[in-house]
Motif scaffolding. Sequence first.
Motif, short mmCIF file in Angstrom:
data_model
loop_
_atom_site.label_atom_id
_atom_site.label_comp_id
_atom_site.label_asym_id
_atom_site.label_seq_id
_atom_site.Cartn_x
_atom_site.Cartn_y
_atom_site.Cartn_z
N THR A 48 -60.54 86.73 12.97
CA THR A 48 -60.45 86.70 14.67
C THR A 48 -60.71 85.26 14.90
N ALA A 49 -62.17 85.12 14.10
CA ALA A 49 -62.92 83.65 14.63
C ALA A 49 -61.84 82.50 13.55
N LEU A 50 -60.64 82.23 12.81
CA LEU A 50 -59.89 81.80 12.14
C LEU A 50 -58.77 81.31 12.95
N ILE A 51 -57.84 82.58 13.36
CA ILE A 51 -56.78 82.73 13.88
C ILE A 51 -57.22 81.55 15.63
N ALA A 52 -58.59 81.83 16.09
CA ALA A 52 -59.02 81.07 16.88
C ALA A 52 -59.17 80.06 16.91
N TYR A 53 -60.11 79.87 15.92
CA TYR A 53 -60.32 78.30 15.49
C TYR A 53 -58.71 77.60 14.89
N GLN A 54 -57.42 78.04 14.26
CA GLN A 54 -56.68 77.64 15.00
C GLN A 54 -55.82 76.97 16.35
N ILE A 55 -56.35 77.64 17.43
CA ILE A 55 -55.86 77.52 18.29
C ILE A 55 -56.51 76.76 19.24
N THR A 56 -57.80 77.32 19.50
CA THR A 56 -58.90 76.28 20.53
C THR A 56 -60.17 75.87 19.17
N PRO A 57 -60.32 74.59 18.04
CA PRO A 57 -61.42 73.97 18.01
C PRO A 57 -62.33 74.60 18.45
N GLU A 58 -62.41 73.84 19.77
CA GLU A 58 -64.37 73.67 20.31
C GLU A 58 -64.16 75.06 21.36
N ASP A 59 -63.49 75.67 20.91
CA ASP A 59 -63.62 77.12 22.17
C ASP A 59 -64.87 78.10 21.14
N VAL A 60 -64.49 77.82 19.81
CA VAL A 60 -64.74 78.68 18.77
C VAL A 60 -66.41 78.63 18.29
N LYS A 61 -67.05 79.00 19.34
CA LYS A 61 -68.57 78.87 18.79
C LYS A 61 -69.50 79.85 19.66
N LEU A 62 -70.85 80.30 19.10
CA LEU A 62 -71.52 81.29 19.23
C LEU A 62 -72.81 80.55 19.91
N VAL A 63 -72.91 81.40 20.91
CA VAL A 63 -74.46 80.80 22.25
C VAL A 63 -74.89 82.29 22.31
N PHE A 64 -76.48 82.52 21.84
CA PHE A 64 -77.03 83.43 21.61
C PHE A 64 -78.31 82.66 23.30
N ARG A 65 -78.74 82.77 24.13
CA ARG A 65 -79.85 82.36 25.10
C ARG A 65 -80.07 80.78 25.31
N GLY A 66 -78.61 79.96 25.29
CA GLY A 66 -78.64 79.06 25.13
C GLY A 66 -78.66 78.31 23.96
N TYR A 67 -78.90 78.76 23.11
CA TYR A 67 -78.66 77.89 21.34
C TYR A 67 -77.81 78.04 20.49
N ASN A 68 -77.03 77.38 20.53
CA ASN A 68 -75.58 77.20 19.52
C ASN A 68 -75.85 77.27 17.33
N ILE A 69 -75.91 78.52 17.68
CA ILE A 69 -75.63 79.18 16.40
C ILE A 69 -74.46 78.70 15.12
N PRO A 70 -74.73 78.11 14.22
CA PRO A 70 -73.55 77.65 13.63
C PRO A 70 -73.53 78.79 12.26
N LEU A 71 -71.96 78.88 12.60
CA LEU A 71 -71.36 80.29 12.49
C LEU A 71 -71.07 80.26 10.24
N ILE A 72 -71.41 78.82 10.03
CA ILE A 72 -71.16 79.22 8.70
C ILE A 72 -72.10 79.91 8.03
N PRO A 73 -73.19 79.14 8.28
CA PRO A 73 -74.12 79.93 7.93
C PRO A 73 -74.18 81.35 7.48
N LEU A 74 -74.67 81.80 9.87
CA LEU A 74 -74.37 82.90 10.33
C LEU A 74 -73.28 84.21 8.86
#
Length: 132
Positions: free
Chosen positions: A79-105
């Motif tokens: 799902t993340a890879l498909i979403a990244y192909q459509i709109t890369p700027e919207d594929v992010k994970l934010v938890f309590r104001g912190y942006n969590i990097p997806l590749i290390p996660l």
Amino acid sequence: MNQNSAQRMPVRVMILISLYVVLTLVAIWRAITFEAFDLLTLGVIPVFIGLLIRAPWTKVLLLSYVALQSLGLVAMTTTALIAYQITPEDVKLVFRGYNIPLIPLWLLLLSVVVFQWWVGLSNATRDYLAQK
């Protein structure tokens, strides 16, 4: 029987039980806080209990639970890879104001799932659960 001849718990099983202690606490917290009662969250509790009491059904439940986790990880990755192909700027994970990097996660989650497969399929775990 001599106490020294009793089989000790393998280190990998101790690490898995420690991981499941944390996951059980997170599952209970999530269930209470968000009223989230799903198999992926609460499925850790019977596996944890089975490992502690060395129940004969634990290995089947452990492998089923890890298979469910693997399926969830593959689905979320796809799902993340498909979403990244459509709109890369919207594929992010934010938890309590912190942006969590997806590749290390993703690498962390993948390593946890691979570790569980390794422990679940090992002969040491089979022997530990077989002896009571």
